[in-house]
Every structure is written in structure tokens, then in C-alpha cells.
Design a protein around this motif. Sequence first.
Motif, PDB file in Angstrom:
ATOM      1  N   ARG A  85       0.679   4.220  -2.882  1.00 57.26           N
ATOM      2  CA  ARG A  85       0.474   5.653  -2.656  1.00 57.26           C
ATOM      3  C   ARG A  85       1.577   6.478  -3.312  1.00 57.26           C
ATOM      4  NH1 ARG A  85      -0.322   3.605   2.388  1.00 57.26           N
ATOM      5  NH2 ARG A  85      -2.510   3.361   2.932  1.00 57.26           N
TER       6      ARG A  85
ATOM      7  N   PRO B  92       0.805  -1.231   0.000  1.00 58.15           N
ATOM      8  CA  PRO B  92       0.000   0.000   0.000  1.00 58.15           C
ATOM      9  C   PRO B  92       0.837   1.280   0.000  1.00 58.15           C
ATOM     10  CG  PRO B  92      -0.177  -1.138   2.113  1.00 58.15           C
ATOM     11  CD  PRO B  92       0.580  -2.033   1.191  1.00 58.15           C
TER      12      PRO B  92
ATOM     13  N   ARG C 159     -10.251  -1.909  -4.804  1.00 54.87           N
ATOM     14  CA  ARG C 159      -9.024  -2.237  -4.067  1.00 54.87           C
ATOM     15  C   ARG C 159      -8.897  -3.714  -3.717  1.00 54.87           C
ATOM     16  NH1 ARG C 159     -12.312   0.164  -0.406  1.00 54.87           N
ATOM     17  NH2 ARG C 159     -12.703  -0.998   1.502  1.00 54.87           N
TER      18      ARG C 159
ATOM     19  N   SER D 183      -7.296   3.251  -4.971  1.00 52.18           N
ATOM     20  CA  SER D 183      -6.693   3.721  -3.724  1.00 52.18           C
ATOM     21  C   SER D 183      -6.623   2.567  -2.730  1.00 52.18           C
ATOM     22  CB  SER D 183      -7.521   4.860  -3.125  1.00 52.18           C
ATOM     23  OG  SER D 183      -7.055   5.165  -1.824  1.00 52.18           O
ATOM     24  N   PRO D 184      -5.458   2.321  -2.111  1.00 52.18           N
ATOM     25  CA  PRO D 184      -5.356   1.203  -1.168  1.00 52.18           C
ATOM     26  C   PRO D 184      -6.189   1.412   0.098  1.00 52.18           C
ATOM     27  CG  PRO D 184      -3.300   2.435  -1.212  1.00 52.18           C
ATOM     28  CD  PRO D 184      -4.181   3.015  -2.281  1.00 52.18           C
ATOM     29  N   ASP D 185      -6.613   2.646   0.356  1.00 51.20           N
ATOM     30  CA  ASP D 185      -7.392   2.917   1.558  1.00 51.20           C
ATOM     31  C   ASP D 185      -8.891   2.725   1.349  1.00 51.20           C
ATOM     32  OD1 ASP D 185      -5.071   3.629   2.955  1.00 51.20           O
ATOM     33  OD2 ASP D 185      -5.144   5.642   2.083  1.00 51.20           O
ATOM     34  N   TRP D 186      -9.431   3.226   0.225  1.00 53.28           N
ATOM     35  CA  TRP D 186     -10.876   3.185   0.035  1.00 53.28           C
ATOM     36  C   TRP D 186     -11.308   2.983  -1.414  1.00 53.28           C
ATOM     37  CZ3 TRP D 186     -12.564   6.968  -3.188  1.00 53.28           C
ATOM     38  CH2 TRP D 186     -11.707   8.057  -3.361  1.00 53.28           C
TER      39      TRP D 186
END
Length: 141
Positions: free
Chosen positions: A68, A64, A134, A127-130
Amino acid sequence: MENKQSRVFKMIGPILGLFSIVSAIYIGTAFQGWRWFSYHPAAMLLAYIAMAGNSLLIKKLGGPVNTRVHGYLMAAAAAVALFGWYVIYSNKNAAGKPHNTTVHAWCGVVCLLGYASMGPIGYIALSPDWGLLRTNTTVRA
């Protein structure tokens, strides 16, 4: 422990950056010194070779954090490429010449539009967060 692929990527990345910087300096100094036009090829070299090339190598390392960093570098590459486009656009205006009259110009427009559209799409989807995709193993293979 570092694997062979990450060692190779860590070696290639600086080579891409050095090539771009040396080429940009050569372009700026070899032909009557730095002029406004000189910033166009310099910006494109830095954006598409140094920044985007390193961004792809970093993404290949996985994880991740690297995802980014990849996104940030690609966004920066798009911004530098937009500056390069601005330089050539304003240079053509100053010279009173028409825009986008060559295959080179149209390839540049397509490439720039691709970068400008893939940034937001990649951010929203990957996006690795949301990101919406993913966890999709087909897309994130």
C-alpha cells in the motif's frame, strides 16, 4: 529481527532522498537563483529518484502494508512529475517555444504516460485487498 536486505534498503532510501533534495537546491540556486524553470528538474528529481526510488525499496520489503505504501508513494511521484511537466509546458508557452522537439522531451512524455497508466493498472490488478491478480504467483513473485 531485521534481515540484511531491509537494513540495506533502509540505508539507501534516505540517500536517494538526500541526493534529490541537495541536487534540487543546487539547481535552484546555482544558475541565477530560483526561476519558474528551476521547479521542473527539482520536481523530476524528487518524483523519479526520491519518491519512486524509495517506493521500489519499500515494495521489495514485502507485505500488504508495504504494498500500500508503495502505491501511495508512486501515486505521489506521478503527481509531482505531472507538476514538473506543467512547469516546463507553461515555461515553453511563456517563451513562445514549440513543445516536444527533442529526444529528452519525448522520453519525458513516454515516462510520464507510463507512470500515469501504470498507477490505475497496478491498483486494479495488484491491490493487496481486492486486486484482480493479488493471488497470482506469477505476477506477485
